[in-house]
Scaffold this motif. Structure first.
Motif, PDB file in Angstrom:
ATOM      1  N   GLU A 106      81.592 -17.350  15.428  1.00 38.09           N
ATOM      2  CA  GLU A 106      81.655 -15.903  15.329  1.00 38.09           C
ATOM      3  C   GLU A 106      80.424 -15.118  16.236  1.00 38.09           C
ATOM      4  O   GLU A 106      80.641 -14.261  16.909  1.00 38.09           O
ATOM      5  CB  GLU A 106      81.653 -15.103  14.072  1.00 38.09           C
ATOM      6  N   LEU A 107      79.325 -16.058  15.813  1.00 38.42           N
ATOM      7  CA  LEU A 107      78.027 -15.486  16.469  1.00 38.42           C
ATOM      8  C   LEU A 107      78.087 -15.742  17.935  1.00 38.42           C
ATOM      9  O   LEU A 107      77.648 -14.787  18.886  1.00 38.42           O
ATOM     10  CB  LEU A 107      76.759 -16.083  16.156  1.00 38.42           C
ATOM     11  N   VAL A 108      78.341 -16.840  18.348  1.00 38.26           N
ATOM     12  CA  VAL A 108      78.713 -16.989  19.873  1.00 38.26           C
ATOM     13  C   VAL A 108      79.659 -15.965  20.429  1.00 38.26           C
ATOM     14  O   VAL A 108      79.046 -15.596  21.618  1.00 38.26           O
ATOM     15  CB  VAL A 108      79.257 -18.514  20.158  1.00 38.26           C
ATOM     16  N   ASN A 109      80.600 -15.532  19.691  1.00 36.63           N
ATOM     17  CA  ASN A 109      81.651 -14.740  20.420  1.00 36.63           C
ATOM     18  C   ASN A 109      80.856 -13.285  20.569  1.00 36.63           C
ATOM     19  O   ASN A 109      81.099 -12.710  21.442  1.00 36.63           O
ATOM     20  CB  ASN A 109      82.859 -14.414  19.543  1.00 36.63           C
ATOM     21  N   ALA A 110      80.115 -13.069  19.404  1.00 41.87           N
ATOM     22  CA  ALA A 110      79.455 -11.703  19.182  1.00 41.87           C
ATOM     23  C   ALA A 110      78.509 -11.410  20.504  1.00 41.87           C
ATOM     24  O   ALA A 110      78.125 -10.398  21.076  1.00 41.87           O
ATOM     25  CB  ALA A 110      79.001 -11.416  18.021  1.00 41.87           C
ATOM     26  N   GLN A 119      73.532 -24.838  23.140  1.00 38.12           N
ATOM     27  CA  GLN A 119      74.585 -25.366  23.931  1.00 38.12           C
ATOM     28  C   GLN A 119      76.093 -24.773  24.032  1.00 38.12           C
ATOM     29  O   GLN A 119      76.737 -24.682  25.213  1.00 38.12           O
ATOM     30  CB  GLN A 119      74.896 -26.814  23.505  1.00 38.12           C
ATOM     31  N   ALA A 120      76.588 -24.017  22.902  1.00 37.25           N
ATOM     32  CA  ALA A 120      77.691 -23.063  23.043  1.00 37.25           C
ATOM     33  C   ALA A 120      77.591 -21.855  24.063  1.00 37.25           C
ATOM     34  O   ALA A 120      78.225 -21.589  24.719  1.00 37.25           O
ATOM     35  CB  ALA A 120      77.975 -22.684  21.547  1.00 37.25           C
ATOM     36  N   LEU A 121      76.347 -21.295  23.938  1.00 33.78           N
ATOM     37  CA  LEU A 121      76.243 -20.177  24.896  1.00 33.78           C
ATOM     38  C   LEU A 121      76.115 -20.645  26.275  1.00 33.78           C
ATOM     39  O   LEU A 121      76.530 -20.003  27.390  1.00 33.78           O
ATOM     40  CB  LEU A 121      74.873 -19.560  24.535  1.00 33.78           C
ATOM     41  N   PRO A 148      67.865 -14.536  35.317  1.00 37.78           N
ATOM     42  CA  PRO A 148      69.007 -14.927  34.296  1.00 37.78           C
ATOM     43  C   PRO A 148      69.570 -14.269  33.465  1.00 37.78           C
ATOM     44  O   PRO A 148      68.852 -13.144  33.019  1.00 37.78           O
ATOM     45  CB  PRO A 148      68.045 -16.253  33.561  1.00 37.78           C
ATOM     46  N   ALA A 149      70.748 -14.615  32.959  1.00 40.31           N
ATOM     47  CA  ALA A 149      71.325 -14.029  31.878  1.00 40.31           C
ATOM     48  C   ALA A 149      70.855 -14.298  30.670  1.00 40.31           C
ATOM     49  O   ALA A 149      70.475 -13.701  29.721  1.00 40.31           O
ATOM     50  CB  ALA A 149      72.949 -13.820  31.727  1.00 40.31           C
ATOM     51  N   LEU A 150      71.009 -15.767  30.630  1.00 44.15           N
ATOM     52  CA  LEU A 150      70.126 -16.396  29.358  1.00 44.15           C
ATOM     53  C   LEU A 150      68.744 -17.180  29.527  1.00 44.15           C
ATOM     54  O   LEU A 150      68.958 -17.990  30.463  1.00 44.15           O
ATOM     55  CB  LEU A 150      71.210 -17.552  28.722  1.00 44.15           C
ATOM     56  N   LEU A 151      67.948 -16.886  28.816  1.00 41.73           N
ATOM     57  CA  LEU A 151      66.589 -17.291  28.937  1.00 41.73           C
ATOM     58  C   LEU A 151      66.350 -18.348  27.654  1.00 41.73           C
ATOM     59  O   LEU A 151      66.204 -17.591  26.396  1.00 41.73           O
ATOM     60  CB  LEU A 151      65.471 -16.209  29.151  1.00 41.73           C
ATOM     61  N   PHE A 152      66.079 -19.542  27.813  1.00 41.84           N
ATOM     62  CA  PHE A 152      65.808 -20.375  26.567  1.00 41.84           C
ATOM     63  C   PHE A 152      64.459 -20.842  26.664  1.00 41.84           C
ATOM     64  O   PHE A 152      63.874 -21.442  27.847  1.00 41.84           O
ATOM     65  CB  PHE A 152      66.741 -21.552  26.589  1.00 41.84           C
ATOM     66  N   VAL A 153      63.591 -20.603  25.458  1.00 39.14           N
ATOM     67  CA  VAL A 153      62.125 -20.662  25.753  1.00 39.14           C
ATOM     68  C   VAL A 153      61.686 -21.716  24.625  1.00 39.14           C
ATOM     69  O   VAL A 153      61.805 -21.456  23.533  1.00 39.14           O
ATOM     70  CB  VAL A 153      61.500 -19.339  25.319  1.00 39.14           C
ATOM     71  N   GLY A 154      61.549 -22.861  25.120  1.00 33.66           N
ATOM     72  CA  GLY A 154      60.888 -24.003  24.281  1.00 33.66           C
ATOM     73  C   GLY A 154      59.879 -24.534  24.346  1.00 33.66           C
ATOM     74  O   GLY A 154      59.235 -25.364  24.789  1.00 33.66           O
ATOM     75  N   LEU A 155      58.869 -23.484  23.882  1.00 32.62           N
ATOM     76  CA  LEU A 155      57.418 -23.862  23.729  1.00 32.62           C
ATOM     77  C   LEU A 155      56.817 -24.009  22.409  1.00 32.62           C
ATOM     78  O   LEU A 155      55.716 -24.177  22.164  1.00 32.62           O
ATOM     79  CB  LEU A 155      56.636 -22.308  24.196  1.00 32.62           C
ATOM     80  N   GLY A 156      57.912 -24.288  21.257  1.00 30.96           N
ATOM     81  CA  GLY A 156      57.405 -24.702  19.861  1.00 30.96           C
ATOM     82  C   GLY A 156      57.276 -23.288  19.282  1.00 30.96           C
ATOM     83  O   GLY A 156      56.941 -22.118  20.023  1.00 30.96           O
TER      84      GLY A 156
END
Ligand code: UDP
Length: 274
Positions: A24-28, A114-116, A177-185
């Protein structure tokens, strides 16, 4: 746009957690991203000013994050800026159950990401990864690109000084980007997103911790049976024993949940809380 207000939430330990299932969250979120991108496209077509909306800020919170937010008012203020707080930890889900809150399931940050990303490939949304060690990030991007050959993706590693920050922000701005993933901890990634949020051209920004390490093969994620049993934290402890100190937050969180249930501690952070 503040999807956090549109999505149903439940309070837990001073934060408001989204009450949707992962699907549901991925859809929203996909719906919100598509709507926003369509809006920008329409605006561009009539040559109006571009949308000045800030990216949706997604936080995936586990017990460690909840406990940090309780003791650190600065970090708490940052989390209160989030549009969506996701229950990313079996501890959070069990505490919710103990306190009678409607949180249907754990949503692991890496699964949500991963779903996004799968949606991004289908919808032609651009994806940017910021974070991880310089040698790991290209492997993470290559791995994702292999699984999603049509995905438009770029990234930058997470070891940069203040003097490189402007160039990185420019690179993100140019890539749009539409989606920005930030992996800095934790807490760096949330601090970074909030600090730059007003100038980030992304539609959605989310902290993903060590997820690029998993995608890049530098860290092994718990096998499915461990995850199904709610034991991903135990696997992490086994694989990365140096985490033991940080993970001491888990038993403290469990104790706090029991104390709140028994009326011995306040749920909201404050002077009388554990
Ligand atoms: N990291 C980074 N820049 C830094 C510090 C850390 O890019 O200055 C990355 C690190 O390489 C790792 C991630 O941030 O990929 C942190 O992973 P961890 O599993 O510790 O995340 P957390 O448990 O904090 O969510």
């Amino acid at each position: 746009m503040n999807t956090g207000q549109l999505l149903d939430t439940e309070p837990l330990m001073g934060l408001r957690f989204v009450t949707l299932t992962q699907q549901e969250l991925v859809n929203a979120l996909s719906h919100a991203v598509a709507k926003r991108l369509n809006g920008v496209e329409r605006l561009n077509r009539v040559e109006s000013a571009p949308s000045d909306e800030q990216p949706l800020f997604i936080v995936t919170a586990n017990a460690e994050i909840v406990m940090r937010a309780r003791r650190d008012a600065g970090y708490r203020r940052i989390l209160h800026e989030a549009d969506v707080i996701v229950p990313d930890g079996i501890g959070v889900v069990l505490a919710a159950r103990l306190l009678g809150r409607r949180i249907p399931e754990r949503i692991a940050g890496i699964d949500l990401m991963q779903a996004l990303i799968a949606r991004a490939e289908a919808e032609e949304w651009r994806v940017f990864f910021l974070g991880a060690r310089p040698e790991v990030l290209p492997r993470a991007i290559a791995g994702v690109q292999k699984r999603h050959p049509k995905l438009i993706i770029d990234g930058h590693h997470g070891y940069f000084g203040p003097e490189q920050e402007a160039a990185i922000l420019q690179r993100i701005a140019a890539f749009r980007p539409a989606l920005l993933f930030v992996g800095l901890g934790v807490p760096k990634q949330e601090q970074w997103i909030v600090r730059h949020r007003a100038h980030l051209p992304a539609v959605l920004a989310m902290g993903v911790g060590g997820s690029f390490d998993v995608l890049g093969g530098a860290v092994r994620r718990a096998p499915l049976p461990w995850r199904r049993l709610g034991l991903e934290w135990l696997w992490r402890l086994k694989e990365e024993p140096w985490r033991a100190r940080r993970m001491a937050a888990l038993p403290r969180f469990a104790l706090l949940a029991v104390a709140v249930r028994l009326g011995l501690a306040r749920e909201e952070p404050g002077r009388r809380s554990l």
